[in-house]
Design an enzyme around this catalytic site. Structure first.
Site, short mmCIF file in Angstrom:
data_model
loop_
_atom_site.label_atom_id
_atom_site.label_comp_id
_atom_site.label_asym_id
_atom_site.label_seq_id
_atom_site.Cartn_x
_atom_site.Cartn_y
_atom_site.Cartn_z
N SER A 1 -32.39 -2.60 12.20
CA SER A 1 -31.42 -3.36 12.58
C SER A 1 -31.29 -3.79 14.30
O SER A 1 -31.45 -2.71 14.98
CB SER A 1 -29.95 -2.85 12.25
OG SER A 1 -28.64 -3.44 12.80
N TYR B 1 -23.76 3.33 11.28
CA TYR B 1 -24.78 2.50 10.56
C TYR B 1 -25.99 2.54 11.56
O TYR B 1 -27.03 2.62 10.94
CB TYR B 1 -24.16 1.23 10.30
CG TYR B 1 -25.11 0.14 10.00
CD1 TYR B 1 -25.76 0.04 8.77
CD2 TYR B 1 -25.61 -0.75 10.83
CE1 TYR B 1 -26.70 -0.70 8.57
CE2 TYR B 1 -26.35 -1.79 10.51
CZ TYR B 1 -26.88 -1.59 9.32
OH TYR B 1 -28.04 -2.98 9.08
#
Length: 341
Positions: A128, A153
């Site tokens: 990501s 995350y």
């Protein structure tokens, strides 16, 4: 047999990648746990798109189930693995970190073990843009250090990259990580801004615009993402002959390991993104400007030159066109604004 094991097949990116693989005539074994993080009915509708195609098999399975995943690897013996399953969401990771530990860390570790035992040809996994964290130099380049994540995350995604490198180094398994930059388009996630804004605007509701609308994102259209992912899947990572351990590049290695940004390369201010949506919907947004939320990055911008050199592809869909296509899908799929989607 040319079998691809694809995790997260009922997810946004997973469904689109599976469709393209099936169109090419491949065999796809799709895994998903259909968790209720967002509307399960949307996930099931995506899954129905796949189950109508020859060459697809669905297995409901949680990657944290070590024995279940090992048994599936033994049965399927995939040649390649495309790992797109994850507990997504930056803000949700602040409230429910255990879900990210189980899905993004334990699940990934179990997947790596399956790849090791069956000597897969290539593992491509979703990282990501969030790993760039508090970095301020733009655009983000894969050779940048990513040691300051600002959400749990993002930390799990950075951990995935380190875990993958270890397995590439120890066992010689080609591993490629793709750092996605704010993917949007038809069949998108309801927790993402475009989906939320569309639903609220059609219902005549006020939209919450964080960062006073000045957040910058490298919005990337789904078709561009899929093209890049499949080209990477078809080209296993190799050791970098130029890798210098005295000046190590985090994106390559003496092991068969690569990291690539996959983004649009044309960052857009959030208010301009909303303007594109207003134009596509023919609706003026009622905006409530709010401060940036914890865990949110101020800006993201991708340098995609490494990906272009590697597979000869760079995303190109303009934001206005991508938003229009999303709106067309949304109107056709829902017919009217969904209640609590």
């Amino acid at each position: 047999m040319n079998v691809v094991l694809l995790t997260g097949c009922a997810g946004f990116i997973g469904m689109h990648c599976a469709l393209r693989l099936l169109e090419r005539g491949g065999t796809v074994v799709g895994i998903d746990n259909l968790n209720p993080y967002y509307d399960v009915a949307l996930k099931q509708a995506r899954l129905a798109q796949l189950q109508a195609r020859p060459g697809f098999r669905f297995v409901k399975l949680d990657l944290a189930d070590r024995q279940g995943l090992a048994a599936l690897f033994d049965e399927v013996r995939p040649c390649r693995v495309l790992h797109l399953a994850a507990q997504a969401g930056v803000r949700y990771s602040i409230d429910c970190p255990d879900d990210y530990t189980d899905a993004n860390l334990l699940g990934f570790a179990n997947l790596l073990q399956g790849c090791r035992r069956h000597r897969v040809e290539h593992l491509v996994y979703a990282s990501s843009s969030s790993v760039y964290g508090s970095n301020a130099k733009m655009p983000f380049v894969e050779s940048d250090a990513v040691d300051h994540p600002i959400s749990y995350y993002a930390a799990t995604k950075k951990a995935n990259e380190l875990m993958a490198h270890t397995y590439a180094h120890l066992y010689g398994i080609p591993m490629t990580g793709l750092r996605f930059f704010t993917v949007y388009g038809p069949w998108g996630r309801p927790d993402m801004a475009l989906f939320k804004f569309t639903r609220a605007m059609l219902a005549g509701e006020t939209i919450n615009v964080y960062g006073d609308g000045q957040l910058v994102r490298d919005f990337t259209y789904i078709d561009d993402i899929v093209e890049g992912v499949l080209r990477v899947l078809d080209k296993p990572a190799t050791p970098d002959a130029q890798f210098d351990p005295l000046h190590p590049n985090p994106a390559t290695s003496s092991a068969p390991y690569r990291i690539f940004n996959i983004g649009n390369g044309r960052p857009t201010v959030l208010l301009d993104y909303i303007a594109a949506l207003e134009e596509a919907l023919g609706v003026r947004a009622q905006k409530r400007l709010l401060p940036r939320q914890p865990g949110d990055m101020q800006s993201t911008a991708a340098d995609t030159s490494a990906l272009q050199r590697w597979v000869g592809f760079a995303p190109a869909t303009p934001v206005k066109e991508g938003v229009r296509r999303f709106v067309d899908w949304y109107r056709a799929f829902y017919r009217k604004p969904p209640a609590g989607a």
